[in-house]
Design a protein around this motif. Sequence first.
Motif, PDB file in Angstrom:
ATOM      1  N   LYS A 322       0.830  -1.204   0.000  1.00 24.82           N
ATOM      2  CA  LYS A 322       0.000   0.000   0.000  1.00 24.82           C
ATOM      3  C   LYS A 322       0.865   1.255   0.000  1.00 24.82           C
ATOM      4  O   LYS A 322       0.556   2.237  -0.668  1.00 24.82           O
ATOM      5  CB  LYS A 322      -0.920   0.000   1.219  1.00 24.82           C
ATOM      6  N   ARG A 328      -6.690  -0.762  -2.957  1.00 27.97           N
ATOM      7  CA  ARG A 328      -7.442  -1.865  -2.358  1.00 27.97           C
ATOM      8  C   ARG A 328      -7.681  -2.973  -3.368  1.00 27.97           C
ATOM      9  O   ARG A 328      -7.576  -4.154  -3.079  1.00 27.97           O
ATOM     10  CB  ARG A 328      -8.806  -1.362  -1.881  1.00 27.97           C
ATOM     11  N   PRO A 403      -2.569   0.852   6.315  1.00 25.82           N
ATOM     12  CA  PRO A 403      -1.131   0.750   6.005  1.00 25.82           C
ATOM     13  C   PRO A 403      -0.233   1.120   7.176  1.00 25.82           C
ATOM     14  O   PRO A 403       0.828   0.519   7.356  1.00 25.82           O
ATOM     15  CB  PRO A 403      -0.942   1.710   4.827  1.00 25.82           C
TER      16      PRO A 403
ATOM     17  N   ALA B  91      -4.029   6.228  -2.830  1.00 21.71           N
ATOM     18  CA  ALA B  91      -3.099   5.162  -3.226  1.00 21.71           C
ATOM     19  C   ALA B  91      -2.362   5.567  -4.495  1.00 21.71           C
ATOM     20  O   ALA B  91      -1.162   5.335  -4.654  1.00 21.71           O
ATOM     21  CB  ALA B  91      -3.858   3.861  -3.448  1.00 21.71           C
TER      22      ALA B  91
END
Lengths: 410, 265
Positions: A322, A328, A403, B91
């Motif tokens: 991550k 995800r 994370p 992310a």
Amino acid sequence: MSWRSIVGHKLRSTLTTLGVIIGVAAVIAFVTLGASLQADIVNTIAGNNQDVMYVSASSQTQGDIPQLGQGGQAVFTQYDTAQIRQIQGVQAAVPVGGIATAQVQYRNDSVGRQWVTVSRPQYFQLKGQRIVEGRSYRPGQREVVLNRPAARMFAENVTVGENITLVKAANGQPINATVVGIAEASQDGAGALTNGAQPSIYAPTDPFYERTVISPNTDEQQRVYSQILVSAVSIQEIEPTQGRIISYLTDRSDARVLKAEGYQFEVTTYDQLVDQIRQVSSTFTAYITGIAVISLVVGAIGIANIMLVSVTERTREIGIMKAVGAKRRDIMQLFLLEAILLGLFGSVFGALVGISGGYAATVLIDLPLRIRPLWFVVAVVVGPLVGVFAGLYPAWSASTVDPIDALRHE
Amino acid sequence: MDAHTDGEGSTEDAVVSLSGVYKVYELGEPVPVLDDVSLDVPRGSYTSIMGPSGSGKSTLLNLIGCLDTPTAGEIYIDGTNVTKLSDAERAMVRGEKIGFVFQTFNLMPRLTALENVAMPLSFRNVPREERTKRAKSLLADVGLADRVDHKPTELSGGQRQRVAVARALVNDPAIILADEPTGSLDSETSRQIMRLLEALYQRGNTILMVTHERDIAEHGERIVHVLDGEIERIEQLGESRRTPSVDEDAASAGEDAPEGEAWTS
Ligand SMILES: Nc1ncnc2c1ncn2[C@@H]1O[C@H](COP(=O)(O)OP(=O)(O)OP(=O)(O)O)[C@@H](O)[C@H]1O
Ligand SMILES: [Mg+2]
């Protein structure tokens, strides 16, 4: 990366997939065995004479698998047999009846209560029952054919050309008869399944059979039988011919008048018999499938369990991934893929084990091998599905790992 | 390696900008860890963060690295307000704009050095061939051309950290975040890493480094002192900043560092 994790834990991965392996192997083995068994039974019963049908009149309470020459009411006259022979699609028709004997004697030995099946010489040919020694009986002669078990039922084995004595149950009259042939063990419908090895004696209607009735159509005294054995000109003709016979019987036959209230005409084909056997074996298959589903669920739980352990073990790795940009979805994919690979591995390996087992079993009990390719496809599809099912929750929980917590995780 | 085409060092151009950032943990009662922190990190700068243990340095770095979200305040990374982003978008920012170097290296144990360096690219759907090529060239840059197929356990601490630095660089990030990069290394290996970071700085990379040690912190142009979740003061070092042994280029740091190899596992 999923692959590496599986290979990295060879023993664990193998044990994990054991549930799936056993489940799939069991199903494939039993299905192969079942199919082979069924093929063998169908072969035995129907053999090469699948164009044959039995005409009978029986009460509905009777079992649905006919016993040739037995059961049913004797209602079919010679006139009926002759008429049926004329029906379109019928190639041959012979009457079949039975005589009860009180005793059968050979030399100094005697055997009690035997059923003698009376018919015409073509009977054996129609039924596809081979005469292995001698020949069929001739009409009008005091000749009989024994099947193998019958030839062996006395103290000494009966050979072709010797005499036996039949004592009729009805009047105690002894009749001498010459054994002219030995037939292979009976193939009387379901008899082949249940009592194929039972002794049977076959004789011509004339002079042994004496049961008569006044034919309503002709007003003549005629022999009357409990069954008629009919062969169709071809397998394709069986169904229409079956219908024409039924309509003759219900509309114009002697039997229609002679039969008792509550009795019904039946024209049973091997097709129907085979269908019944198929039904039995599909019940069997359903049962096996049930067991399989249970073991697959157990297998799925095994995979889910190990995947959850793996998620915990690899929390830190998840955190690293991550941190370097894994979404995800990436994490989810990784773990799902691992579960799917485990499932696939289990099902492919299980299928191989199953087919080997099935093959070994058929060789062992001497059956023709029948492989159901569809079940392989099913197995190979079900394996990954089990993987998805088992991996979904672990993969989801992996993807939601925080994370920072994960990186702190030791 | 040319991270910035506009990297003239204009201090007005902040790669990272925090304004009024709070971080509060709810543990029965609220525990404030960061308290109204505002900070600009200029593009191409070398910034150290110092402070006592528990003062919130790592928390600050994790917020900048989009691993965590602030309780209040705004954080801009390379012009993007990351406080409002979704999980997947953060992310993406981590993958594209941030390069992390950790005290404990945080390499994937089952992957080789090459695969570790290439991994971030796989999350951006870069073709395998290109991933391998790029990872190889970066490993060569940090002096590990001959260690590409080694697993982390087959590498020394210094080598592992160099792999981690190479990995941090693989996405050509706007900023490199290093949380005590020398914290697990002995002084000689630490020096290697500092030379590596110096080389990156010279090439125009922005570096933000957390450390306990004054002499390590002095490698930065300036030192941000954090105390109890607040920025106590910012110390400009200017000319007095420390540069690691100038005679050696970081690009050759690994190849000719027999001292570092002394405790190769
Ligand atoms: N998940 C959490 N829940 C509650 N408190 C936390 C959490 N994470 C960090 N803290 C607290 O936040 C404070 C700052 O932690 P942080 O890791 O940022 O310190 P640090 O300055 O990096 O310290 P060190 O130099 O020891 O690494 C600490 O007091 C810690 O206890
Ligand atoms: Mg810290």
